[in-house]
Design a protein around this motif. Structure first.
Motif, PDB file in Angstrom:
ATOM      1  N   ARG A  73       0.749  -2.304   2.525  1.00 39.52           N
ATOM      2  CA  ARG A  73      -0.511  -2.536   1.721  1.00 39.52           C
ATOM      3  C   ARG A  73      -0.322  -2.056   0.333  1.00 39.52           C
ATOM      4  O   ARG A  73      -1.009  -2.373  -0.676  1.00 39.52           O
ATOM      5  CB  ARG A  73      -1.695  -1.744   2.534  1.00 39.52           C
ATOM      6  N   ILE A  74       0.388  -0.619   0.302  1.00 36.61           N
ATOM      7  CA  ILE A  74       0.527  -0.106  -1.067  1.00 36.61           C
ATOM      8  C   ILE A  74       1.135  -1.138  -1.997  1.00 36.61           C
ATOM      9  O   ILE A  74       1.071  -1.069  -3.001  1.00 36.61           O
ATOM     10  CB  ILE A  74       1.336   1.162  -0.850  1.00 36.61           C
ATOM     11  N   ALA A  76       1.280  -4.454  -2.000  1.00 34.83           N
ATOM     12  CA  ALA A  76       0.483  -5.385  -2.060  1.00 34.83           C
ATOM     13  C   ALA A  76      -0.573  -4.891  -3.108  1.00 34.83           C
ATOM     14  O   ALA A  76      -1.161  -6.049  -4.026  1.00 34.83           O
ATOM     15  CB  ALA A  76      -0.161  -6.065  -0.804  1.00 34.83           C
ATOM     16  N   ASP A  77      -0.903  -3.784  -3.082  1.00 37.32           N
ATOM     17  CA  ASP A  77      -2.010  -3.278  -4.193  1.00 37.32           C
ATOM     18  C   ASP A  77      -1.412  -2.859  -5.454  1.00 37.32           C
ATOM     19  O   ASP A  77      -1.908  -2.353  -6.376  1.00 37.32           O
ATOM     20  CB  ASP A  77      -2.542  -2.106  -3.587  1.00 37.32           C
ATOM     21  N   GLY A  81       1.715  -7.273  -5.799  1.00 41.58           N
ATOM     22  CA  GLY A  81       0.635  -8.222  -5.386  1.00 41.58           C
ATOM     23  C   GLY A  81      -0.111  -8.618  -6.740  1.00 41.58           C
ATOM     24  O   GLY A  81      -1.276  -9.188  -6.596  1.00 41.58           O
ATOM     25  N   HIS A  82       0.207  -8.246  -7.989  1.00 43.73           N
ATOM     26  CA  HIS A  82      -0.543  -8.276  -8.988  1.00 43.73           C
ATOM     27  C   HIS A  82       0.358  -8.759 -10.268  1.00 43.73           C
ATOM     28  O   HIS A  82      -0.341  -9.059 -11.438  1.00 43.73           O
ATOM     29  CB  HIS A  82      -1.339  -7.097  -9.600  1.00 43.73           C
ATOM     30  N   ASP A 122      -2.939 -11.343   4.301  1.00 42.75           N
ATOM     31  CA  ASP A 122      -3.960 -10.883   3.067  1.00 42.75           C
ATOM     32  C   ASP A 122      -4.488 -12.341   2.396  1.00 42.75           C
ATOM     33  O   ASP A 122      -3.825 -13.094   1.765  1.00 42.75           O
ATOM     34  CB  ASP A 122      -3.074 -10.230   1.855  1.00 42.75           C
ATOM     35  N   ASP A 370       2.954   4.907  -5.553  1.00 44.84           N
ATOM     36  CA  ASP A 370       1.767   3.634  -5.523  1.00 44.84           C
ATOM     37  C   ASP A 370       2.696   2.353  -5.931  1.00 44.84           C
ATOM     38  O   ASP A 370       1.950   1.559  -5.890  1.00 44.84           O
ATOM     39  CB  ASP A 370       0.792   3.935  -6.470  1.00 44.84           C
ATOM     40  N   TRP A 372       3.651   1.027  -8.542  1.00 45.58           N
ATOM     41  CA  TRP A 372       3.460   0.301  -9.876  1.00 45.58           C
ATOM     42  C   TRP A 372       4.523   0.469 -10.626  1.00 45.58           C
ATOM     43  O   TRP A 372       4.426  -0.006 -11.889  1.00 45.58           O
ATOM     44  CB  TRP A 372       2.035   0.895 -10.389  1.00 45.58           C
TER      45      TRP A 372
END
Length: 374
Positions: A73-74, A76-77, A81-82, A122, A370, A372
């Protein structure tokens, strides 16, 4: 016996033996999202593709929970995921109808984000991916080539690596969704590659990553065992790098000088990916040399470039055993993926042990909490 009473390697060995014995005696079915695929369907007649010791469950057949679900989930967030929302080379990729980069970046992203989205179920992420895949499939040319591939690859060179990678990603999408159009597109692309390699043989990245093309080839063959598919697999192997020969040279045994001498033969990500080459090759014709080299390759990397984490150094070429040297995220995850194939094909706990060691020691240091940055 309780689970706690088992030594980890004993557990892996016991499971491997049980799977090997049981595979011949029964047919098992694994249900994915919306379609079924049985192990019996994946066993072609004698002279075809050899069965692996383990056959992975179809994508989506099991779901992550607890800690693993939170980690995904981390991811994808985070960037995974972006990336398509802000990086032009993916957001505006030629693969998706844009005018930006049209080579490896969008297929690379799809190769990771497809299993991520379907494991998490998702829906928004799945919907975006489906739009992208739909564009690739509907814009495939009548000759089988995908949109970004040039009309004349002799006049305008295009490294085949990106096409091999795209087919690997699309095979995952088909496994997750059962969309017949996507498997048809992969097979058409493989036919185009079969003829295209005679005009423009593998070079550069494709030459060093030929084995990645065997993943979608085997996937297609296990669903429709046409002999030309295995001919294509052997053609890729014949045109690609012979890693057993390469690993006898000083390009592997001598560390790369600092701040210099980038070489294809020393590239750490190529090396991590190539660890699976012998296992995939073994499935074609069961050569004893492939089985032996699969382990010898890792032992050689340990001896000359090994780290306590289970990885080998590379920044971004093989760098020796100095503890000040490190490696990169791409090499870590590609080595993990190679170890999955090695364990699946041979059932040797050596590869399972190494996969666990790398996953819990090298991987966590390669990205921010995170996810990122990396």
């Amino acid at each position: 016996r309780t689970m706690a009473a088992y030594d980890r390697r004993e557990f892996l060995t016991t499971v491997a033996a049980g799977v090997a014995a049981g595979a011949a005696a029964r047919t098992t079915e694994a249900r994915s999202t919306g379609h079924e695929f049985s192990a019996a369907q994946a066993r072609p007649a004698a002279g075809g593709l050899a069965d692996p010791a383990f056959r992975p469950l179809p994508l989506g057949a099991i779901r992550p929970a607890g800690w693993l679900q939170r980690q995904l989930r981390i991811q994808a967030d985070g960037l995974s995921g972006h990336l398509d929302e802000f990086w032009p080379d993916v957001k505006d990729s030629q693969w998706f109808g844009g005018s930006a980069e049209g080579w490896e970046r969008a297929p690379y992203w799809l190769d990771g984000v497809i299993p991520l989205a379907w494991l998490l179920d998702d829906e928004p992420l799945k919907a975006r991916i489906t739009r992208y895949v739909d564009h690739i499939v509907t814009h495939q040319r009548p000759d089988g080539w995908y949109g970004p591939y040039p009309e004349d690859a002799v006049a305008k060179r295009y490294d085949m690596w990106a096409i091999l990678l795209a087919n690997k990603a699309l095979a995952q999408y088909h496994e997750a969704t059962g969309d017949a159009r996507v498997l048809d597109a992969v097979v058409k692309s493989l036919r185009a590659i079969h003829g295209g390699l005679d005009r423009t043989p593998l070079y550069n990245w494709g030459k060093f990553r030929w084995y990645e093309g065997l993943v979608p080839i085997f996937y297609a063959y296990e669903r429709n065992p046409e002999p030309w598919l295995l001919d294509l697999a052997r053609k890729l192997r014949d045109q690609g790098v012979d890693f057993e020969a390469l690993f006898k040279t000083e390009d592997i045994t001598i560390p790369t000088p600092r701040r210099g001498l980038w070489k294809w033969t020393k590239h750490v990500v190529n090396t991590a990916m190539a660890a699976k080459a012998a296992a995939l090759s073994f499935r074609l014709d069961q050569r004893p040399a492939d089985r032996a080299f699969s382990r010898k390759m890792i032992e050689t990397l340990d001896w000359y470039h090994g780290q306590v984490t289970g990885m080998f150094t590379g920044d971004e070429c093989l760098s020796g055993r100095n503890p000040l040297q490190g490696t990169e995220l791409c090499a870590v995850v590609e080595f993990m993926y190679s170890l999955e194939h090695l364990f699946a094909v041979f059932g040797d706990p050596f590869f399972g042990d190494r996969l666990e060691r790398v996953t819990f020691n090298a991987l966590p240091a390669t990205f921010a909490p995170d996810m990122w940055s990396h």
